[in-house]
Design a protein around this motif. Structure first.
Motif, PDB file in Angstrom:
ATOM      1  N   GLU A  28      38.789  52.720 114.685  1.00 35.36           N
ATOM      2  CA  GLU A  28      40.030  51.932 114.641  1.00 35.36           C
ATOM      3  C   GLU A  28      39.781  50.757 113.697  1.00 35.36           C
ATOM      4  O   GLU A  28      39.634  49.607 114.116  1.00 35.36           O
ATOM      5  N   LEU A  29      39.746  51.042 112.402  1.00 34.79           N
ATOM      6  CA  LEU A  29      39.334  50.050 111.423  1.00 34.79           C
ATOM      7  C   LEU A  29      40.533  49.311 110.842  1.00 34.79           C
ATOM      8  O   LEU A  29      41.633  49.858 110.760  1.00 34.79           O
ATOM      9  N   PRO A  30      40.326  48.069 110.392  1.00 40.25           N
ATOM     10  CA  PRO A  30      41.413  47.356 109.696  1.00 40.25           C
ATOM     11  C   PRO A  30      41.760  48.085 108.404  1.00 40.25           C
ATOM     12  O   PRO A  30      40.886  48.626 107.721  1.00 40.25           O
ATOM     13  N   THR A  31      43.038  48.100 108.072  1.00 37.46           N
ATOM     14  CA  THR A  31      43.479  48.734 106.830  1.00 37.46           C
ATOM     15  C   THR A  31      44.454  47.799 106.131  1.00 37.46           C
ATOM     16  O   THR A  31      45.491  47.451 106.684  1.00 37.46           O
ATOM     17  N   GLY A  32      44.113  47.394 104.914  1.00 42.23           N
ATOM     18  CA  GLY A  32      45.006  46.514 104.162  1.00 42.23           C
ATOM     19  C   GLY A  32      45.278  45.240 104.932  1.00 42.23           C
ATOM     20  O   GLY A  32      44.364  44.545 105.376  1.00 42.23           O
ATOM     21  N   SER A  33      46.563  44.939 105.116  1.00 44.09           N
ATOM     22  CA  SER A  33      46.937  43.726 105.846  1.00 44.09           C
ATOM     23  C   SER A  33      46.998  43.966 107.350  1.00 44.09           C
ATOM     24  O   SER A  33      47.221  43.021 108.115  1.00 44.09           O
ATOM     25  N   LYS A  34      46.793  45.186 107.787  1.00 41.43           N
ATOM     26  CA  LYS A  34      46.896  45.499 109.212  1.00 41.43           C
ATOM     27  C   LYS A  34      45.536  45.380 109.889  1.00 41.43           C
ATOM     28  O   LYS A  34      44.549  45.951 109.433  1.00 41.43           O
ATOM     29  N   ASP A  35      45.519  44.638 110.968  1.00 40.69           N
ATOM     30  CA  ASP A  35      44.293  44.451 111.750  1.00 40.69           C
ATOM     31  C   ASP A  35      44.700  44.267 113.208  1.00 40.69           C
ATOM     32  O   ASP A  35      44.609  43.163 113.763  1.00 40.69           O
ATOM     33  N   PRO A  36      45.178  45.360 113.847  1.00 40.95           N
ATOM     34  CA  PRO A  36      45.782  45.223 115.184  1.00 40.95           C
ATOM     35  C   PRO A  36      44.833  44.710 116.253  1.00 40.95           C
ATOM     36  O   PRO A  36      45.285  44.155 117.263  1.00 40.95           O
ATOM     37  N   PHE A  37      43.529  44.881 116.067  1.00 42.81           N
ATOM     38  CA  PHE A  37      42.580  44.437 117.083  1.00 42.81           C
ATOM     39  C   PHE A  37      41.823  43.176 116.646  1.00 42.81           C
ATOM     40  O   PHE A  37      40.808  42.831 117.239  1.00 42.81           O
ATOM     41  N   ALA A  38      42.334  42.515 115.611  1.00 44.27           N
ATOM     42  CA  ALA A  38      41.805  41.221 115.144  1.00 44.27           C
ATOM     43  C   ALA A  38      40.303  41.282 114.859  1.00 44.27           C
ATOM     44  O   ALA A  38      39.548  40.380 115.209  1.00 44.27           O
ATOM     45  N   LEU A  39      39.868  42.346 114.200  1.00 42.50           N
ATOM     46  CA  LEU A  39      38.439  42.501 113.921  1.00 42.50           C
ATOM     47  C   LEU A  39      37.975  41.541 112.830  1.00 42.50           C
ATOM     48  O   LEU A  39      36.826  41.084 112.848  1.00 42.50           O
ATOM     49  N   ARG A  40      38.839  41.233 111.873  1.00 40.00           N
ATOM     50  CA  ARG A  40      38.457  40.246 110.859  1.00 40.00           C
ATOM     51  C   ARG A  40      38.227  38.887 111.513  1.00 40.00           C
ATOM     52  O   ARG A  40      37.276  38.175 111.184  1.00 40.00           O
ATOM     53  N   ARG A  41      39.101  38.532 112.433  1.00 36.82           N
ATOM     54  CA  ARG A  41      38.938  37.255 113.130  1.00 36.82           C
ATOM     55  C   ARG A  41      37.679  37.257 113.978  1.00 36.82           C
ATOM     56  O   ARG A  41      36.986  36.240 114.081  1.00 36.82           O
ATOM     57  N   ALA A  42      37.354  38.402 114.574  1.00 39.40           N
ATOM     58  CA  ALA A  42      36.139  38.500 115.391  1.00 39.40           C
ATOM     59  C   ALA A  42      34.897  38.292 114.533  1.00 39.40           C
ATOM     60  O   ALA A  42      33.945  37.611 114.941  1.00 39.40           O
ATOM     61  N   ILE A  43      34.893  38.883 113.327  1.00 40.67           N
ATOM     62  CA  ILE A  43      33.752  38.697 112.426  1.00 40.67           C
ATOM     63  C   ILE A  43      33.579  37.230 112.070  1.00 40.67           C
ATOM     64  O   ILE A  43      32.467  36.684 112.089  1.00 40.67           O
ATOM     65  N   LEU A  44      34.672  36.564 111.723  1.00 41.16           N
ATOM     66  CA  LEU A  44      34.600  35.143 111.366  1.00 41.16           C
ATOM     67  C   LEU A  44      34.124  34.306 112.550  1.00 41.16           C
ATOM     68  O   LEU A  44      33.389  33.322 112.372  1.00 41.16           O
ATOM     69  N   ALA A  45      34.531  34.688 113.762  1.00 43.15           N
ATOM     70  CA  ALA A  45      34.087  33.965 114.951  1.00 43.15           C
ATOM     71  C   ALA A  45      32.591  34.131 115.156  1.00 43.15           C
ATOM     72  O   ALA A  45      31.881  33.171 115.485  1.00 43.15           O
ATOM     73  N   VAL A  46      32.085  35.364 114.962  1.00 39.90           N
ATOM     74  CA  VAL A  46      30.642  35.602 115.084  1.00 39.90           C
ATOM     75  C   VAL A  46      29.886  34.768 114.049  1.00 39.90           C
ATOM     76  O   VAL A  46      28.849  34.157 114.343  1.00 39.90           O
ATOM     77  N   GLN A  47      30.400  34.711 112.836  1.00 41.93           N
ATOM     78  CA  GLN A  47      29.750  33.920 111.797  1.00 41.93           C
ATOM     79  C   GLN A  47      29.748  32.438 112.140  1.00 41.93           C
ATOM     80  O   GLN A  47      28.749  31.738 111.933  1.00 41.93           O
ATOM     81  N   ALA A  48      30.875  31.951 112.682  1.00 40.79           N
ATOM     82  CA  ALA A  48      30.953  30.546 113.053  1.00 40.79           C
ATOM     83  C   ALA A  48      29.967  30.218 114.174  1.00 40.79           C
ATOM     84  O   ALA A  48      29.278  29.184 114.136  1.00 40.79           O
ATOM     85  N   LEU A  49      29.889  31.088 115.184  1.00 35.35           N
ATOM     86  CA  LEU A  49      28.934  30.887 116.273  1.00 35.35           C
ATOM     87  C   LEU A  49      27.502  30.888 115.746  1.00 35.35           C
ATOM     88  O   LEU A  49      26.665  30.071 116.143  1.00 35.35           O
ATOM     89  N   THR A  50      27.229  31.810 114.833  1.00 33.57           N
ATOM     90  CA  THR A  50      25.880  31.949 114.282  1.00 33.57           C
ATOM     91  C   THR A  50      25.478  30.717 113.490  1.00 33.57           C
ATOM     92  O   THR A  50      24.382  30.162 113.663  1.00 33.57           O
ATOM     93  N   GLU A  51      26.368  30.261 112.614  1.00 30.76           N
ATOM     94  CA  GLU A  51      26.050  29.097 111.783  1.00 30.76           C
ATOM     95  C   GLU A  51      25.941  27.832 112.614  1.00 30.76           C
ATOM     96  O   GLU A  51      25.021  27.032 112.423  1.00 30.76           O
ATOM     97  N   THR A  52      26.882  27.623 113.531  1.00 30.87           N
ATOM     98  CA  THR A  52      26.910  26.375 114.300  1.00 30.87           C
ATOM     99  C   THR A  52      25.669  26.223 115.169  1.00 30.87           C
ATOM    100  O   THR A  52      25.118  25.128 115.294  1.00 30.87           O
TER     101      THR A  52
END
Length: 736
Positions: free
Chosen positions: A464-488
């Motif tokens: 169930e991967l993001p496609t184009g502008s569609k990301d129904p399960f907010a996986l892009r946001r999840a990746i950014l959250a993991v990165q923020a947690l990791t860096e902080t």
């Protein structure tokens, strides 16, 4: 030149649609003018709950006459081509103009009266208006061709100068009459022209300027709170919403029973804001006060006492419901609530919410025991994870889904859980977007990270991967959250190893679903993800497994492979999002590529440290010179096969060769040592010592010497130089 006024009056327009409607009206109107060859000096739009209006200034009274020229066939073209062109142009052949062997149709079009253009444009704009939701009404609504508008259209004002622009839309005829405030003004308001529209409606208790209503609400609410010795909790979204609900806004302060303050303040604030559109207030110590500010649409004769009393009764009823949910939820232990999660599907391919909680708990414990998250105990991390979704089945979260996590934290604390566990339950959804707070408490970090990693790996497993502008399960946001947690929190892990651990947890959960005693195949939802095989890797469906060892494979994996796929798509997706994030943070894309190109660098903290050190160095003059030398060396080496970096030195070394060899012998171990302890600034400093000797080398030494031994040694020096620099990044990816 003259001005034009258009008002489309209807029943109440939803507040959330008004700002966009103003933009759409201006766009459609300007497009209609442009199509007719007209342009206004300026266009201003207005919106209230009962009207959408526009004033266009500086309109010409007529369009200019134009001559339209259309190129036709060449002289001597086949008759069919000429006949088709004549039909299209509506002219006869003797009316065509011949120029340079080509026929042209020239049609003179007289100018049109602007009023005539507007007569056609107003119905077209109205029928084409892109409301998010619209309706038909009345007897005409039986036909799908009838007018659709956001709410029933009641009147049209269309004035060009002082003259009415005549048009009709589904029986509604344009004129100069509008209506004032629903309660403060009776009878029609006659508009003379665009110049008196705003003030005549103001006299009828209608403020057409959206920004003016916002200012009155913003300033009036603040003043009402301060007059009561309180501080308003500012909320610009609420200002905009109330401005869309009122034509004559009057902020008023009311009170509620202090006993309701026993309910969590987020509940009170949401009840007031979401249900009633009220502002809340704090006392001078910063605590929530038993006061609210409502915005009414009337200037009451009694100063608003009756209105405030009515609003107080409505809010009291809402808060009573909230207090009931709070007290009832407290009676049920979170452990008991968590058991109900088995009845809620997380995703058809990934099991129930209880399945997800089990995976998150196992991963949170692993993150702590492996030392990836420090400062927490494994038991606390697991405990918080097992309770983090329990509030989803509570009455309060059912009423206010926005409070998931927050209410769980309150319930956990009230039921005796430690502050660390309660805080982790409260904050484990964070960060939910850019600008949101990033948790730093260790237990919270473990649960938040585990939750997001489970989501990422799970949905990539399920394809169930993001496609184009569609990301129904907010996986892009999840990746950014993991990165923020990791860096902080400077979390140290390799992305590939972390993904493999999450996969192991999925496999463990799927394995537990196999009924060995009854020889049954793996059940839902795991059979959509995994295939069962015997110990030799033979795939069968179903597998006879009574007493026999079995293995699980990802369903998309090839039957010949002996290992579960490491989800390379997820790693690639992760890398791409990191690149986007760093570019947005001002890091050059080529520098990110230079570090990624090293391969095998998936420790996010170390990777970003490399990127920052690289950017700090290559943007200096010295760094630019070293980069140029690297590219020159790389280009020379690219044309040569089998370069030996350890080629022996000839007996007659020139000074520049000796200097470069000496510099390399000093810089190579220093750079390697610095990289090994992740001192990338130190590594760049060591490499910087090579700039002068490599420049001198290229200036004075001929690399491709006819003497084979000299040529091999010099190429070896360049290979050593290239390899030394590549310890930090792949400089071939850097632009410049």
């Amino acid at each position: 030149m003259t001005d034009f006024l258009l008002e489309l009056r209807s029943e109440e327009i939803p507040a959330r649609m008004q700002v966009k409607a103003k933009e759409d009206l201006a766009r459609l109107f300007n497009d209609a003018l442009l199509k007719a060859g007209l342009a206004a000096a300026s266009v201003e739009t207005f919106a209230t709950p009962r009207r959408l209006a526009l004033i266009a200034k500086g309109l010409p009274l007529a369009t200019e006459a134009v001559s339209e020229e259309t190129k036709g066939p060449k002289v001597g073209a086949p008759p069919q081509a000429m006949e088709g062109f004549l039909r299209k142009s509506g002219l006869s052949q003797d009316q065509l103009v011949e120029r340079d062997g080509v026929y042209y149709a020239i049609v003179e079009k007289a100018g049109r009266q602007t009023a005539d253009v507007l007569t056609e444009a107003i119905p077209a704009i109205t029928r084409a208006f892109p409301w998010p939701k619209s309706q038909r009404w009345g007897a005409a609504s039986v036909s799908t061709e009838s007018l659709r508008w956001v709410r029933p259209l009641q009147g049209i004002v269309a004035l060009l100068g002082d003259a009415v622009v005549h048009c009709e839309i589904d029986g509604i005829v344009s004129g100069a009459e509008t209506m004032g405030h629903r309660f403060h003004h009776s009878g029609p308001v006659i508009i003379t022209n665009a110049g008196d529209y705003i003030e005549k409606l103001r006299a009828a208790h209608v403020l057409v300027h959206f920004s003016e209503r916002c200012r009155i609400i913003r300033d009036g609410a603040k003043a009402a709170a301060e007059a009561a010795g309180l501080n308003l909790v500012e909320d610009e979204g609420l200002v905009i919403e109330n401005a869309g609900l009122t034509e004559w806004p009057v902020p008023m302060i009311g009170r509620f029973d202090p006993a309701f303050l026993d309910v969590p303040q987020e509940v009170i604030q949401l009840t007031a804001r979401v249900n009633q559109k009220y502002f809340v207030c704090h006392d001078k110590t910063g605590k929530l006060a038993n006061a609210f500010v409502c915005t009414v649409n009337i200037d009451a004769h009694d100063g608003g006492a009756a209105i405030v009393a009515g609003n107080e009764k409505v809010l009291a009823a809402r808060l009573s419901d909230a207090k009931f949910f709070w007290e009832q939820d407290l009676k049920v232990a979170l452990d008991s609530q968590a058991q109900k999660l088995a009845q809620i599907t997380f995703h058809e391919k990934l099991g129930s919410v209880a399945d997800k909680v089990e995976r998150v708990a196992m991963l949170a414990r692993w993150l702590v025991t492996e030392g990836i998250v420090t400062g927490a105990t494994a038991d606390a991390a697991e405990r918080a994870a097992r309770l983090c979704k329990a509030d989803l089945v509570t009455g309060m979260v059912g009423e206010f889904p926005e409070l998931q996590g927050i209410m769980g934290g309150y319930y956990a604390r009230a039921q005796g859980e430690s502050d660390a566990v309660a805080d982790a339950i409260r904050d484990h959804y964070k960060p939910v977007g850019q600008g949101d707070d990033v948790p730093t408490a260790p237990v919270t970090v473990a649960v938040s990270l585990a939750d997001k990693l489970d989501t990422l790996v799970g949905f990539f497993l399920a394809d169930e991967l993001p496609t184009g502008s569609k990301d129904p399960f907010a996986l892009r946001r999840a990746i950014l959250a993991v990165q923020a947690l990791t860096e902080t929190s400077s979390l140290r892990f390799r992305v590939s190893e972390l993904i493999e651990q999450v996969l192991e947890i999925f496999l463990h959960q799927a394995d537990s679903a196999i009924d060995y005693d009854n020889e049954s195949f793996i059940g839902e939802p795991w059979k959509t993800l995994f295939i069962v095989a015997d110990e030799n890797g033979k795939f069968e469906n179903p597998v006879a497994i009574a007493g026999a060892p079995v293995m699980l494979y990802w369903r998309k994996h090839s039957a010949e492979s002996a290992q579960v796929d490491g989800l390379p798509k997820l790693i690639s997706f992760w890398a791409d999002r990191l690149k986007v994030q760093q570019r947005e943070a001002g890091v050059r894309h080529d520098l990110i590529d230079a570090v990624f190109s090293l391969g095998g660098e998936d420790d996010l903290v170390r990777l970003l440290a490399r990127v920052k050190a690289l950017q700090a160095y290559v943007t200096t003059a010295e760094g630019a010179n070293l980069l140029a030398a690297y590219k020159r060396a790389a280009n020379i080496l690219k044309a040569v096969d089998g370069v030996d970096a350890a080629a022996p030195a000839p007996a007659d070394l020139v000074r520049e060769e000796l200097a470069l060899r000496t510099a390399l012998e000093a810089a190579e171990p220093k750079a390697a040592a610095a990289v090994s302890v992740e001192d990338f600034e130190g590594a760049m400093a060591a490499l910087a010592t090579l700039r002068a000797p490599i420049d001198a080398f290229f200036e004075s030494v001929m690399v491709n010497d006819p003497d084979q031994s000299k040529r091999a040694f010099r190429l070896g020096l360049l290979a050593r130089f290239r390899d030394a620099v590549t310890q930090v990044a792949d400089f071939s990816k850097i632009e410049g």
